[in-house]
Design an enzyme around this catalytic site. Structure first.
Site, PDB file in Angstrom:
ATOM      1  N   ASP A  67       0.820  -1.215   0.000  1.00  0.00           N
ATOM      2  CA  ASP A  67       0.000   0.000   0.000  1.00  0.00           C
ATOM      3  C   ASP A  67       0.851   1.260   0.000  1.00  0.00           C
ATOM      4  OD1 ASP A  67       0.974  -0.384   2.549  1.00  0.00           O
ATOM      5  OD2 ASP A  67      -0.980  -0.682   3.484  1.00  0.00           O
ATOM      6  N   ASN A 135      -7.379  -2.607  14.510  1.00  0.00           N
ATOM      7  CA  ASN A 135      -8.764  -2.947  14.146  1.00  0.00           C
ATOM      8  C   ASN A 135      -8.824  -4.130  13.179  1.00  0.00           C
ATOM      9  OD1 ASN A 135      -7.888  -1.855  11.744  1.00  0.00           O
ATOM     10  ND2 ASN A 135      -9.393  -0.198  11.651  1.00  0.00           N
ATOM     11  N   HIS A 137      -7.076  -4.491  10.359  1.00  0.00           N
ATOM     12  CA  HIS A 137      -6.830  -4.251   8.929  1.00  0.00           C
ATOM     13  C   HIS A 137      -5.533  -4.912   8.471  1.00  0.00           C
ATOM     14  CE1 HIS A 137      -4.773  -0.129   9.822  1.00  0.00           C
ATOM     15  NE2 HIS A 137      -3.834  -0.909   9.352  1.00  0.00           N
ATOM     16  N   GLU A 142      -9.601  -2.015   5.482  1.00  0.00           N
ATOM     17  CA  GLU A 142     -10.256  -1.703   6.751  1.00  0.00           C
ATOM     18  C   GLU A 142     -11.459  -2.633   6.962  1.00  0.00           C
ATOM     19  OE1 GLU A 142      -8.839   0.236   8.757  1.00  0.00           O
ATOM     20  OE2 GLU A 142      -8.287   2.196   7.931  1.00  0.00           O
TER      21      GLU A 142
HETATM   22  C1  GLP Z   1      -0.555   0.606   8.567  1.00  0.00           C
HETATM   23  C2  GLP Z   1      -0.178  -0.196   7.321  1.00  0.00           C
HETATM   24  C3  GLP Z   1      -0.359  -1.676   7.539  1.00  0.00           C
HETATM   25  C4  GLP Z   1       0.282  -2.068   8.855  1.00  0.00           C
HETATM   26  C5  GLP Z   1      -0.451  -1.412   9.991  1.00  0.00           C
HETATM   27  C6  GLP Z   1       0.143  -1.715  11.338  1.00  0.00           C
HETATM   28  O1  GLP Z   1      -1.817   1.138   8.552  1.00  0.00           O
HETATM   29  N1  GLP Z   1      -0.892   0.171   6.148  1.00  0.00           N
HETATM   30  O2  GLP Z   1       0.207  -2.390   6.442  1.00  0.00           O
HETATM   31  O3  GLP Z   1       0.236  -3.461   9.005  1.00  0.00           O
HETATM   32  O4  GLP Z   1      -0.437  -0.024   9.800  1.00  0.00           O
HETATM   33  O5  GLP Z   1       1.232  -0.884  11.598  1.00  0.00           O
HETATM   34  P1  GLP Z   1       2.256  -1.093  12.737  1.00  0.00           P
HETATM   35  O6  GLP Z   1       3.075  -2.260  12.360  1.00  0.00           O
HETATM   36  O7  GLP Z   1       3.069   0.183  12.758  1.00  0.00           O
HETATM   37  O8  GLP Z   1       1.507  -1.293  14.000  1.00  0.00           O
END
Ligand code: GLP
Length: 240
Positions: A67, A135, A137, A142
């Site tokens: 993404d 959440n 995702h 989402e």
């Molecule tokens: C973001 C990314 C995800 C990631 C998530 C968790 O929103 N788009 O790909 O898995 O956050 O992030 P973190 O690893 O910093 O908790």
């Protein structure tokens, strides 16, 4: 799904990295699906070490990222493009022509999604790395995203914007939209390695294993995949 509970984040990073290192050793032109966020940073450090020790080479490796934010330039230090360069690509011998990170321009959003999606539909990702949102995702899929969804533009939830605000000067600077691989693209990978650490992920990890498959919990889409490895630290596993 296979669950590996590690003592802490460091151990989880080493454990997850081993899957990528073993794959690259076996298949030097492997196709990797990569993720951003704080979860895979430790794992990327292990890959960098392994490459610098000449254990593995990224010369023939191709990568596709999950993404990217919309509305900020790739040169912005908070873009996922910058993140990947800083946390992995600038420190390994990858050919940057083999790196693919989605990007959507304001004027051609759908076209840019279709272009990335076509690329994904023409490759077979050997291993997809995933983090997970509090959440549930995955990528930026989402809650309430169809499991048949392919690459698309998503409006980020308030919860995700708040969670990601820590990387920006203020919450107003956090992009409200992103381009992301859809769940269907993610499920096409031959193997998936999901990394989670910390208490804030405990509920999402609990639901991954214990909730019925439902679009309310995007991570439950992984339940039917035949090769998913979930690497967590004790805190992320605390509700299991
Ligand atoms: C973001 C990314 C995800 C990631 C998530 C968790 O929103 N788009 O790909 O898995 O956050 O992030 P973190 O690893 O910093 O908790």
């Amino acid at each position: 799904m296979k669950l590996l509970v590690c003592e802490n984040y460091e151990e989880a990073s080493v454990t997850a990295a081993k899957y990528l290192i073993d794959l690259i050793k076996e298949k030097n032109d492997a196709i990797l699906g990569l993720a951003t966020g704080s979860s895979p940073i430790g794992m990327y450090k292990e890959l960098i070490k392994s490459c610098q020790n000449k254990e593995i080479s990224f010369k023939n490796i191709k990568t596709y990222n999950l993404d990217e934010y919309c509305g900020i330039e790739q040169s912005n230090e908070q873009s996922y493009f910058s993140f990947m360069n800083e946390n992995l690509f600038n420190h390994v011998d990858i050919n940057k022509a083999n790196v693919n990170i989605p990007f959507a321009n304001e004027g051609s959003l759908q076209e840019d999604c279709d272009k990335y999606n076509n690329m994904l539909n023409n490759v077979s990702i050997d291993l997809q790395v995933l983090g997970i949102g509090a959440n549930g995702h995955i990528g930026f899929n989402e809650p309430n995203t169809s499991f048949d969804q392919e690459t698309f533009i998503v409006e980020l939830t308030k919860e995700t914007i708040e969670a990601n605000a820590r990387f920006f000067n203020s919450i107003e600077e956090v992009p409200t939209h992103a381009i992301t691989m859809g769940i269907k693209n993610i499920l096409n990978a031959k193997q998936i390695v999901l990394i989670a650490s910390g208490k804030s992920k405990a509920q999402a990890i609990y639901d991954l294993f214990n909730s019925k498959k439902d679009i309310k919990n995007p991570q439950t889409s992984l339940q039917d995949h035949s090769n998913v490895i979930v690497v967590v630290d004790k805190e992320a596993a605390s509700l299991l």
